[in-house]
Design a protein around this motif. Structure first.
Motif, PDB file in Angstrom:
ATOM      1  N   SER A  28     -54.180  17.429-126.115  1.00 37.97           N
ATOM      2  CA  SER A  28     -53.470  18.490-126.827  1.00 37.97           C
ATOM      3  C   SER A  28     -52.107  18.081-127.361  1.00 37.97           C
ATOM      4  O   SER A  28     -51.514  18.821-128.157  1.00 37.97           O
ATOM      5  CB  SER A  28     -53.305  19.709-125.916  1.00 37.97           C
ATOM      6  OG  SER A  28     -52.594  19.366-124.736  1.00 37.97           O
ATOM      7  N   SER A  29     -51.587  16.954-126.969  1.00 36.05           N
ATOM      8  CA  SER A  29     -50.250  16.552-127.376  1.00 36.05           C
ATOM      9  C   SER A  29     -50.124  16.482-128.897  1.00 36.05           C
ATOM     10  O   SER A  29     -50.860  15.753-129.570  1.00 36.05           O
ATOM     11  CB  SER A  29     -49.905  15.190-126.777  1.00 36.05           C
ATOM     12  OG  SER A  29     -48.621  14.775-127.177  1.00 36.05           O
ATOM     13  N   HIS A  84     -49.213  30.012-120.049  1.00 37.61           N
ATOM     14  CA  HIS A  84     -48.946  29.899-118.614  1.00 37.61           C
ATOM     15  C   HIS A  84     -48.578  28.477-118.197  1.00 37.61           C
ATOM     16  O   HIS A  84     -48.011  28.279-117.114  1.00 37.61           O
ATOM     17  CB  HIS A  84     -50.181  30.313-117.814  1.00 37.61           C
ATOM     18  CG  HIS A  84     -50.481  31.776-117.843  1.00 37.61           C
ATOM     19  ND1 HIS A  84     -49.495  32.745-117.878  1.00 37.61           N
ATOM     20  CD2 HIS A  84     -51.665  32.442-117.805  1.00 37.61           C
ATOM     21  CE1 HIS A  84     -50.072  33.943-117.872  1.00 37.61           C
ATOM     22  NE2 HIS A  84     -51.369  33.790-117.836  1.00 37.61           N
ATOM     23  N   PHE A  85     -48.903  27.490-119.025  1.00 39.79           N
ATOM     24  CA  PHE A  85     -48.823  26.095-118.596  1.00 39.79           C
ATOM     25  C   PHE A  85     -47.621  25.340-119.163  1.00 39.79           C
ATOM     26  O   PHE A  85     -47.432  24.170-118.867  1.00 39.79           O
ATOM     27  CB  PHE A  85     -50.124  25.383-118.987  1.00 39.79           C
ATOM     28  CG  PHE A  85     -51.339  26.193-118.641  1.00 39.79           C
ATOM     29  CD1 PHE A  85     -51.725  26.357-117.314  1.00 39.79           C
ATOM     30  CD2 PHE A  85     -52.069  26.846-119.632  1.00 39.79           C
ATOM     31  CE1 PHE A  85     -52.825  27.131-116.981  1.00 39.79           C
ATOM     32  CE2 PHE A  85     -53.175  27.617-119.311  1.00 39.79           C
ATOM     33  CZ  PHE A  85     -53.553  27.768-117.985  1.00 39.79           C
ATOM     34  N   ILE A  86     -46.827  26.013-119.990  1.00 37.19           N
ATOM     35  CA  ILE A  86     -45.626  25.407-120.570  1.00 37.19           C
ATOM     36  C   ILE A  86     -44.427  26.216-120.080  1.00 37.19           C
ATOM     37  O   ILE A  86     -44.296  27.397-120.408  1.00 37.19           O
ATOM     38  CB  ILE A  86     -45.666  25.420-122.118  1.00 37.19           C
ATOM     39  CG1 ILE A  86     -46.945  24.734-122.625  1.00 37.19           C
ATOM     40  CG2 ILE A  86     -44.424  24.772-122.683  1.00 37.19           C
ATOM     41  CD1 ILE A  86     -47.056  23.278-122.252  1.00 37.19           C
ATOM     42  N   CYS A 129     -48.661  21.577-129.415  1.00 36.58           N
ATOM     43  CA  CYS A 129     -48.621  21.599-127.951  1.00 36.58           C
ATOM     44  C   CYS A 129     -47.803  20.412-127.438  1.00 36.58           C
ATOM     45  O   CYS A 129     -48.009  19.280-127.880  1.00 36.58           O
ATOM     46  CB  CYS A 129     -50.039  21.552-127.391  1.00 36.58           C
ATOM     47  SG  CYS A 129     -50.092  21.572-125.578  1.00 36.58           S
ATOM     48  N   PRO A 130     -46.875  20.644-126.496  1.00 40.24           N
ATOM     49  CA  PRO A 130     -46.090  19.540-125.949  1.00 40.24           C
ATOM     50  C   PRO A 130     -46.751  18.859-124.759  1.00 40.24           C
ATOM     51  O   PRO A 130     -46.263  17.827-124.290  1.00 40.24           O
ATOM     52  CB  PRO A 130     -44.791  20.235-125.521  1.00 40.24           C
ATOM     53  CG  PRO A 130     -45.242  21.608-125.111  1.00 40.24           C
ATOM     54  CD  PRO A 130     -46.378  21.960-126.045  1.00 40.24           C
ATOM     55  N   ALA A 131     -47.839  19.420-124.251  1.00 43.24           N
ATOM     56  CA  ALA A 131     -48.501  18.848-123.075  1.00 43.24           C
ATOM     57  C   ALA A 131     -49.474  17.741-123.488  1.00 43.24           C
ATOM     58  O   ALA A 131     -49.988  17.723-124.609  1.00 43.24           O
ATOM     59  CB  ALA A 131     -49.244  19.935-122.310  1.00 43.24           C
ATOM     60  N   THR A 132     -49.742  16.845-122.555  1.00 43.27           N
ATOM     61  CA  THR A 132     -50.674  15.755-122.834  1.00 43.27           C
ATOM     62  C   THR A 132     -52.096  16.265-122.997  1.00 43.27           C
ATOM     63  O   THR A 132     -52.843  15.820-123.876  1.00 43.27           O
ATOM     64  CB  THR A 132     -50.624  14.710-121.700  1.00 43.27           C
ATOM     65  OG1 THR A 132     -49.291  14.210-121.583  1.00 43.27           O
ATOM     66  CG2 THR A 132     -51.587  13.567-121.974  1.00 43.27           C
ATOM     67  N   SER A 133     -52.474  17.207-122.138  1.00 42.65           N
ATOM     68  CA  SER A 133     -53.839  17.727-122.175  1.00 42.65           C
ATOM     69  C   SER A 133     -53.858  19.167-121.683  1.00 42.65           C
ATOM     70  O   SER A 133     -52.895  19.657-121.087  1.00 42.65           O
ATOM     71  CB  SER A 133     -54.770  16.865-121.308  1.00 42.65           C
ATOM     72  OG  SER A 133     -54.384  16.924-119.946  1.00 42.65           O
TER      73      SER A 133
END
Length: 292
Positions: A199-200, A223-225, A246-250
């Motif tokens: 998702s990054s 919920h995850f950020i 999205c700033p998350a890797t996955s």
């Protein structure tokens, strides 16, 4: 404005003791329950006042909400609001179901999970049958541990064909290809759940048309950020709404990755994104594959 809200208050207690869940058989204090009730009532009042916005709301409590009267009452109230397009909640369906008579079945929906070993199978099946009789939209799911496969086969055989049976890949329990094939025979969409999605840097609807709200009204993109966008009740979040990657890797949770623009899931679940109901129930093979 069309806005989807994932609401999660402070409730963190559950009546089940699933070995893979950190909230198993956890009890909230009376003070914590009062705080959760007040937070949900505040949120419901806010939703009722948003006459210019069209809202879709999914309650995602850490614990089991529907055993609490204020969740049942809030869902009924929200289901009758003219500006609420859909209100849904994730539930283990351990609660009674008579309260649904007061809800608008065109607006309310349930995302139900069956946990083998936590409740008698026939009791869960009877509640699903009652939801069907009442005309309530719902999906049913199970966590894809190998020893849950017989229960999933039984559920698929007993549920009406129009009820979608989804499978969540178990966390920290990699599946072999044979095991994944067995689960895909139960849930043709299982491939979306099997592995985390990269998702990054990928565009995601969260932070633009989808937000996460906690009991204090703090708004995040999901919920995850953890980064905050503002507060729901003072309206400060509105200035922060915009398209963003999205700033998350996955992303490995359905309530997160369903909003990724790189995936076709808004088409797959058109009209049922919140309650996890596909627009068309995918066909399943007549005989499920057994894992090697």
């Amino acid at each position: 404005m069309d806005l989807t809200i994932l609401y999660r208050g402070p409730l963190a207690s559950c009546d089940y003791d699933c070995p893979y869940c950190p909230f198993a058989k956890r009890r909230d204090s009376r003070e914590q329950l009062r705080a959760d009730r007040a937070a949900l009532e505040r949120f419901t009042a806010w939703a009722a006042a948003q006459s210019d916005d069209r809202l879709s709301i999914l309650c995602t409590p850490w614990g089991e909400g529907l055993v609490r009267s204020w969740y049942r009452r809030a869902l009924v109230e929200l289901s009758h609001l003219p500006n609420v397009r859909r209100v849904a909640i994730q539930t283990n369906l351990s609660c009674r179901t008579d309260w649904l008579s007061d809800a608008d079945p065109d607006t309310l929906a349930l995302w139900c999970t069956y946990h083998p070993g936590q409740t008698p199978y026939d009791r869960f099946r009877a509640k699903c049958a009652d939801l069907t009789r009442r005309g309530i939209r719902f999906s049913v799911g199970i966590v894809g541990f190998p020893d849950h496969l017989p229960a999933a086969h039984r559920l698929r055989a007993d549920l009406p064909a129009h009820i979608y049976l989804w499978v969540n890949a178990p966390e920290n329990h990699p599946l072999t290809d044979a095991q994944a094939a067995a689960w895909t025979a139960v849930d043709p969409l299982f491939a979306y759940s099997r592995n985390p999605h990269s998702s990054s840097g990928i565009p995601c609807r969260t932070g633009e048309s989808v937000i996460s709200v906690d009991g204090s009204g703090t708004v995040r993109r999901c919920h995850f950020i953890p980064a905050e966008l503002g507060n729901l009740y003072d309206g400060s979040y509105r200035a922060a709404l915009r398209p963003r990657p999205c700033p998350a890797t996955s992303c490995d949770c359905h309530i997160g990755y369903v909003h990724l623009e790189s995936l076709p899931l808004y088409d797959v679940f058109a009209g049922g994104v919140l309650e996890r109901i596909p627009a068309t129930i995918p066909p399943t093979p007549p005989t499920a594959v057994s894992p090697a």
